[in-house]
Design a protein around this motif. Structure first.
Motif, short mmCIF file in Angstrom:
data_model
loop_
_atom_site.label_atom_id
_atom_site.label_comp_id
_atom_site.label_asym_id
_atom_site.label_seq_id
_atom_site.Cartn_x
_atom_site.Cartn_y
_atom_site.Cartn_z
N ILE A 2 44.78 32.07 76.80
CA ILE A 2 45.53 32.41 75.60
C ILE A 2 46.01 33.85 75.64
N GLY A 3 47.27 34.05 75.81
CA GLY A 3 47.81 35.40 75.88
C GLY A 3 47.38 36.25 74.70
N ALA A 4 46.89 37.43 74.98
CA ALA A 4 46.40 38.31 73.91
C ALA A 4 47.18 39.61 73.89
N GLY A 5 48.40 39.60 74.50
CA GLY A 5 49.16 40.83 74.54
C GLY A 5 48.57 41.77 75.56
N PRO A 6 49.00 43.01 75.59
CA PRO A 6 48.50 43.97 76.57
C PRO A 6 47.03 44.27 76.35
N VAL A 7 46.31 44.43 77.45
CA VAL A 7 44.89 44.77 77.36
C VAL A 7 44.74 46.17 76.80
N LEU A 8 43.86 46.32 75.84
CA LEU A 8 43.63 47.62 75.20
C LEU A 8 42.43 48.27 75.86
N LEU A 113 46.32 24.05 65.61
CA LEU A 113 46.62 25.12 66.56
C LEU A 113 47.96 25.78 66.23
N ARG A 114 48.94 24.99 65.89
CA ARG A 114 50.26 25.58 65.58
C ARG A 114 50.18 26.49 64.35
N LEU A 115 49.31 26.15 63.42
CA LEU A 115 49.14 27.02 62.25
C LEU A 115 48.64 28.41 62.66
N GLY A 116 47.83 28.47 63.70
CA GLY A 116 47.33 29.77 64.15
C GLY A 116 48.42 30.67 64.68
N ALA A 117 49.51 30.08 65.14
CA ALA A 117 50.62 30.85 65.71
C ALA A 117 51.67 31.23 64.67
N THR A 118 51.40 30.95 63.41
CA THR A 118 52.40 31.21 62.35
C THR A 118 52.93 32.64 62.34
N PRO A 119 52.11 33.69 62.59
CA PRO A 119 52.65 35.05 62.54
C PRO A 119 53.57 35.39 63.71
N ARG A 120 53.60 34.57 64.73
CA ARG A 120 54.33 34.90 65.95
C ARG A 120 55.78 34.46 65.90
N LYS A 121 56.63 35.21 66.62
CA LYS A 121 58.05 34.90 66.70
C LYS A 121 58.52 34.72 68.15
N ASP A 122 57.58 34.77 69.09
CA ASP A 122 57.95 34.70 70.50
C ASP A 122 58.08 33.24 70.95
N ASP A 123 58.45 33.06 72.23
CA ASP A 123 58.67 31.73 72.77
C ASP A 123 57.52 31.25 73.66
N ARG A 124 56.34 31.87 73.50
CA ARG A 124 55.20 31.53 74.33
C ARG A 124 54.16 30.67 73.61
N ALA A 126 54.15 27.36 72.76
CA ALA A 126 53.89 26.07 73.41
C ALA A 126 53.09 26.25 74.70
N PRO A 127 53.44 27.21 75.58
CA PRO A 127 52.62 27.41 76.78
C PRO A 127 51.18 27.82 76.46
N ASP A 128 51.00 28.62 75.39
CA ASP A 128 49.65 29.02 75.02
C ASP A 128 48.83 27.82 74.54
N ILE A 129 49.46 26.92 73.79
CA ILE A 129 48.76 25.71 73.35
C ILE A 129 48.41 24.84 74.55
N LEU A 165 45.52 32.11 68.83
CA LEU A 165 46.95 31.86 68.94
C LEU A 165 47.78 32.87 68.15
N SER A 166 47.15 33.64 67.27
CA SER A 166 47.87 34.72 66.60
C SER A 166 47.95 35.97 67.48
N ARG A 167 47.32 35.90 68.67
CA ARG A 167 47.25 37.03 69.60
C ARG A 167 46.67 38.28 68.92
#
Length: 258
Positions: A2-8, A113-124, A126-129, A165-167
Motif C-alpha cells: 500500500i503506497g504510503a507516499g515518500p518515506v519520512l 476499501l474504496r471508502l478509505g481512499a476517499t481523501p485521495r485524488k490520484d490514479d493509484r 485501484a492498484p493499491d487495492i 488507503l488514505s496514505r
C-alpha cells in the motif's frame, strides 16, 4: 504494501509530526485527560498502554479531531487540530482504526476499501487495492462479500488496510489485538511492523503490553488521565513503578491525579 507516499526519515532534530500540549479533555463533569504532553515523530512508533478508563481512547480521539479539548491543544505538522475541520485532519495525513474496527458490515469488502481512499485524488487507488488483495488473499477472495460476514481477524485486517488507503503519515490504532486469537494477533502485528518500515508513524493504544513493547520505539503508560511513565520499552519494563502505573495505582511521588 500500500503506497504510503515518500518515506519520512526519523531525525533527532526533526519537528514532531504530532505535538500534544497540556491536553485536557472533559465529558461533562468527568475529566478524561489531565494536561497530557506527548510528541510523535515522523516514522516513529509510540505505544500507549494502561488500564480501562485511563484516557487512552480520549487521546487518539483528540488527535483525530473527534473531540474538542477543554484546554491545551494538538498540533499536527504545525496546524492546530481544533482549528481545522475533521476532513482536513484526514487530508493532512491522520488515519484512525478505532476500537471495534467500525467497518461497514452491509457494504462489501471492496466498497469498504474504496471508502478509505476517499481523501485521495490520484490514479493509484485501484492498484493499491489490488496490492491489498495480493497481500491478503482472503480479502481478495471475499471482495464482493459483505464485510460483516468476515471473521474478527479478517475485519481487523480490512480496517487497517482501509485506513492505509488514505496514505496516512500517522496511523492510530485503538486496541488492535482486542478479542483476537493469539495467532491472529501475530498477523496484525506483522502487518504493523511492515507499515512502520514504510516510514508511517504509528500510535498504538494497547492493553497487551508485550505486543506494544515489541513494536514501539517509545512507550507511555496512562493512568488516571495522565502519563505515569514514558520512555524506551526496555527502560519502562525495568522501572520499579511499572506495575503500579500499568495496573492503574496512583503513587505519591509522581503526583498522579486521584
Amino acid at each position: 504494501m500500500i503506497g504510503a507516499g515518500p518515506v519520512l526519515e526519523a531525525k533527532p532534530d526533526r519537528r514532531a509530526l504530532v505535538s500534544v500540549q497540556g491536553l485536557v479533555v472533559r465529558y461533562g463533569p468527568i475529566t478524561a485527560l489531565r494536561g497530557v504532553d506527548l510528541e510523535i515523530g515522523a516514522g516513529e512508533c509510540v505505544a500507549i498502554i494502561g488500564p480501562n478508563g485511563a484516557g487512552k481512547t480520549s487521546l487518539v480521539s483528540a488527535i483525530a479531531g473527534l473531540v474538542r479539548p477543554a484546554a491545551g491543544k494538538v498540533v499536527l505538522d504545525g496546524l492546530d487540530v481544533a482549528r481545522i475541520g475533521l476532513a482536513d485532519v484526514v487530508r493532512s495525513g491522520v488515519a484512525l482504526v478505532p476500537e471495534g474496527r467500525n467497518i461497514f458490515g452491509s457494504l462489501t469488502v471492496a466498497e469498504n476499501l474504496r471508502l478509505g481512499a476517499t481523501p485521495r485524488k490520484d490514479d493509484r487507488i485501484a492498484p493499491d487495492i489490488d496490492e491489498i488483495f495480493q497481500r491478503f488473499p482472503i480479502l481478495g477472495q471475499r471482495r464482493s462479500q459483505h464485510a460483516g460476514q468476515l471473521s474478527g481477524g479478517e475485519q481487523q485486517m480490512l480496517a487497517i488496510a482501509r485506513a492505509m488507503l488514505s496514505r496516512p503519515r500517522l496511523l492510530m490504532l485503538d486496541e488492535p489485538s482486542l478479542g483476537l486469537a493469539p495467532m491472529v494477533v501475530d498477523g496484525v502485528y506483522e502487518l504493523l511492523a511492515d507499515i512502520k518500515q514504510q516510514g508511517v508513524a504509528l500510535l498504538v493504544v494497547e492493553q497487551n503490553a508485550t505486543r506494544a513493547f515489541g513494536l514501539a520505539d517509545r512507550v507511555s503508560i496512562f493512568g488516571h488521565g495522565a502519563i505515569q511513565l514514558s520512555g524506551a520499552p526496555d527502560a519502562i519494563a525495568a522501572d520499579t513503578n511499572f506495575d503500579a502505573a500499568y495496573f492503574g495505582a496512583a503513587y505519591a511521588d509522581r503526583g498522579a491525579p486521584a
